[in-house]
Enzyme design. Sequence first.
Site, PDB file in Angstrom:
ATOM      1  N   HIS A   1     -31.731 -14.735  21.204  1.00  0.00           N
ATOM      2  CA  HIS A   1     -30.897 -14.812  22.403  1.00  0.00           C
ATOM      3  C   HIS A   1     -30.389 -16.224  22.678  1.00  0.00           C
ATOM      4  O   HIS A   1     -29.722 -16.456  23.680  1.00  0.00           O
ATOM      5  CB  HIS A   1     -31.679 -14.299  23.618  1.00  0.00           C
ATOM      6  CG  HIS A   1     -31.810 -12.806  23.647  1.00  0.00           C
ATOM      7  ND1 HIS A   1     -32.342 -12.097  22.587  1.00  0.00           N
ATOM      8  CD2 HIS A   1     -31.464 -11.892  24.587  1.00  0.00           C
ATOM      9  CE1 HIS A   1     -32.314 -10.809  22.886  1.00  0.00           C
ATOM     10  NE2 HIS A   1     -31.783 -10.660  24.090  1.00  0.00           N
TER      11      HIS A   1
ATOM     12  N   GLU B   1     -19.824  -4.682  22.906  1.00  0.00           N
ATOM     13  CA  GLU B   1     -19.110  -5.963  22.976  1.00  0.00           C
ATOM     14  C   GLU B   1     -17.810  -5.974  22.175  1.00  0.00           C
ATOM     15  O   GLU B   1     -16.786  -6.480  22.627  1.00  0.00           O
ATOM     16  CB  GLU B   1     -19.998  -7.118  22.491  1.00  0.00           C
ATOM     17  CG  GLU B   1     -21.043  -7.587  23.485  1.00  0.00           C
ATOM     18  CD  GLU B   1     -22.355  -6.825  23.364  1.00  0.00           C
ATOM     19  OE1 GLU B   1     -22.423  -5.868  22.557  1.00  0.00           O
ATOM     20  OE2 GLU B   1     -23.319  -7.182  24.070  1.00  0.00           O
TER      21      GLU B   1
ATOM     22  N   HIS C   1       0.832  -1.205   0.000  1.00  0.00           N
ATOM     23  CA  HIS C   1       0.000   0.000   0.000  1.00  0.00           C
ATOM     24  C   HIS C   1       0.865   1.252   0.000  1.00  0.00           C
ATOM     25  O   HIS C   1       1.183   1.802   1.067  1.00  0.00           O
ATOM     26  CB  HIS C   1      -0.903  -0.008   1.235  1.00  0.00           C
ATOM     27  CG  HIS C   1      -1.841  -1.178   1.282  1.00  0.00           C
ATOM     28  ND1 HIS C   1      -1.448  -2.428   1.697  1.00  0.00           N
ATOM     29  CD2 HIS C   1      -3.156  -1.278   0.948  1.00  0.00           C
ATOM     30  CE1 HIS C   1      -2.476  -3.256   1.627  1.00  0.00           C
ATOM     31  NE2 HIS C   1      -3.531  -2.584   1.176  1.00  0.00           N
TER      32      HIS C   1
ATOM     33  N   HIS D   1      -3.841   3.804  -3.442  1.00  0.00           N
ATOM     34  CA  HIS D   1      -4.034   3.217  -2.101  1.00  0.00           C
ATOM     35  C   HIS D   1      -3.302   1.876  -1.947  1.00  0.00           C
ATOM     36  O   HIS D   1      -2.506   1.712  -1.031  1.00  0.00           O
ATOM     37  CB  HIS D   1      -5.535   3.027  -1.804  1.00  0.00           C
ATOM     38  CG  HIS D   1      -5.803   2.050  -0.700  1.00  0.00           C
ATOM     39  ND1 HIS D   1      -5.869   2.407   0.625  1.00  0.00           N
ATOM     40  CD2 HIS D   1      -5.994   0.693  -0.719  1.00  0.00           C
ATOM     41  CE1 HIS D   1      -6.085   1.336   1.367  1.00  0.00           C
ATOM     42  NE2 HIS D   1      -6.172   0.281   0.578  1.00  0.00           N
TER      43      HIS D   1
END
Length: 652
Positions: free
Chosen positions: A469, A407, A27, A260
């Site tokens: 769940h 999380e 890159h 890039h």
Amino acid sequence: MKSIDLKCINSLRVVGAEAITKAKSGHPGIVLGAAPILHTLFTRQMRINSSDEKWFDRDRFVLSAGHGSTLLYMLLHLSGFGISMDDLKNLRQKGSKTPGHPEYGHVPGVEITTGPLGQGISSAVGMAIAENHLEAIFNKPDYSVVNHYTYVMCGDGDLQEGIAMEAVSLAGHLGLGKLVVLYDSNDIQLDGEVALANTEDIKTKFESMGWDYQLVKDGTNCDDINNAIEIAKQSGKPSIIEIKTVIGYGAPNSGESSIHGKPMPEEDIKALRKNLGYDEPEFTFANDVVEYYKENVIERGIQAEEDWDMLLRSYQNLYPEEYKDLLRFISDDFELTDTDGIPTYPDGSEESTRKVMGKVLDWISSKLPNFMGGSADLTASTMVKGADGIYGEDNPRGRNIKFGVREHAMAAITNGITLHGGMRGFCAGFFVFSDYLKPAVRQAAIMNIPSLFFFSHDTVCVGEDGPTHQPIEHLTMFRAMPNVNLFRPADAREMTAALLEGIKANTYPTVITSSRQALPNLSVTSSEGVLKGAYVVKKGKSNYILLSCGSELSITLDAAKVLEEKGIDVTVVSMPSMFLFDKQSKEYKESVLPKGSKVMAIEMGATLPWYKYASYVKGIDTYGASMPIKYIFDYYGFTAEKIAEEFIENVK
Ligand SMILES: Cc1ncc(C[n+]2csc(CCOP(=O)(O)OP(=O)(O)O)c2C)c(N)n1
Ligand SMILES: [Mg+2]
């Protein structure tokens, strides 16, 4: 800005472009554009010592935009970190010290493996938490023995990631003043202009989250960059410095996304040299460049550590106890040598393994002062929390981190706490939502670091909350991940053994799941057995084996009784960790699962992983269904009678 600065920067640009072109992969855009940022950071700010790479009070640097690895490798080369010019010429090649993205433990001087955007900046928040906590524990007036910064360089992509926003939001809330983010703001990303996907105002966004924001309009000006870093260091808040750069600076296609991630053709490198007015030979850092880094990074770093050593010696005289403790933290010299006072549960009693986990973890926290972590807004459910109160600006000595419902950042922050050293990170949530943090567990596994991930509510027995769940495929996910030890203990004894083993591990992360519902504490389980991954809990006379773990082990033992009444004497094996079982000797594995046995596995989860050991699997390969737990066992056929029936029908 001195002329040597420009010479250094142009050398980094050209050698970087050459290495990438030679590798035919890499890159160049970020190398050419962001060279002034990292040149400034390394030569004017970073306190690192390449002759003592792990010096505890060094500044930490996280290249969150991991695709800029070539730039980092060159800086480490010039800073004396044992990366040679040959290594740079070998960029991205088989077995090289200079892999595609920075790899912790493989490339000297690299603090963290990066590449998946968003992970680095989030783990940096964990590093800053560890630093801030240790400061509060050890520093005395005039004796700042823990006193370093965590610097990050990120790009547009990092800041688009959800995980980064979770981490940034928490960092602002916690007021982590020693976290400084250098944002390589070039308005370009892989597919084109950032504006194609973003319209937000970074300044307002960060300020609203409690950050200090500065803009450096000219990202080629080392003095401006350095001044902004100086201000950021004093701000008392986490800081972001948006530095406007031009991707691929000096290349014919600078400012375009095409620079890039594509190596530059030879003629473009010629043009680059011309545009920069650069005429050193190929793959060369001129003597004055090498000398500049020697003076301004290597020697400055050696001096910084010598100053710290002096400070530490006075600290030792004045505070001998604290000094001893500090050394123990630094070398992670905490072992659980005895189990005095560890919660125990009599055989025949009943307890959910999540409650056991919570209690045993509290005991571990009382023994290990470097143990720090918490839950994602689920302490009341997971039972997992750190000690000494909630960590925050008003209680930096606290070890209980309130992660909020974040999380993914939670897991990456846990990695950062562990990587920082001095502390050991853990975190917890509902097992079904481990989906939200899996990439950070993968990072821990790739880095061979012992972060700890605890999850409660590990089966459909969650019940009323329903399919969203109720975990199904999650056990499979972690068992499929290389270098991850997933424990699924069956009762208090197995849970305690799993936790103590997880604490001891140091080359892999451990994931431990627990039940929501109460489980019987079985007389047949064994702590030593847990450490072997699988072991016989009931020896039968036939060659039939029922293989199970977690909350289904007791049901499986009951099923064995039902079969016994029918004259079929089966063996029952508990397998809390496939990871550890697979590491055992051939003889041991043979003794648990002898060749020629007929094995049926039983688990309330996806059947896939069990086919490694069993010919028939009783599992759940559909999503769950909302209902009270009392109906669950019958609904899915996880009763002793149904398991026995299924065995007779399909295995016998
Ligand atoms: C999670 C993740 N998604 C996608 C990628 C692939 N990727 C690497 S760099 C990049 C572009 C990021 O843009 P920016 O941060 O602005 O980098 P720049 O082009 O400016 O160097 C992408 C999509 C990745 N490494 N990680
Ligand atoms: Mg960009």
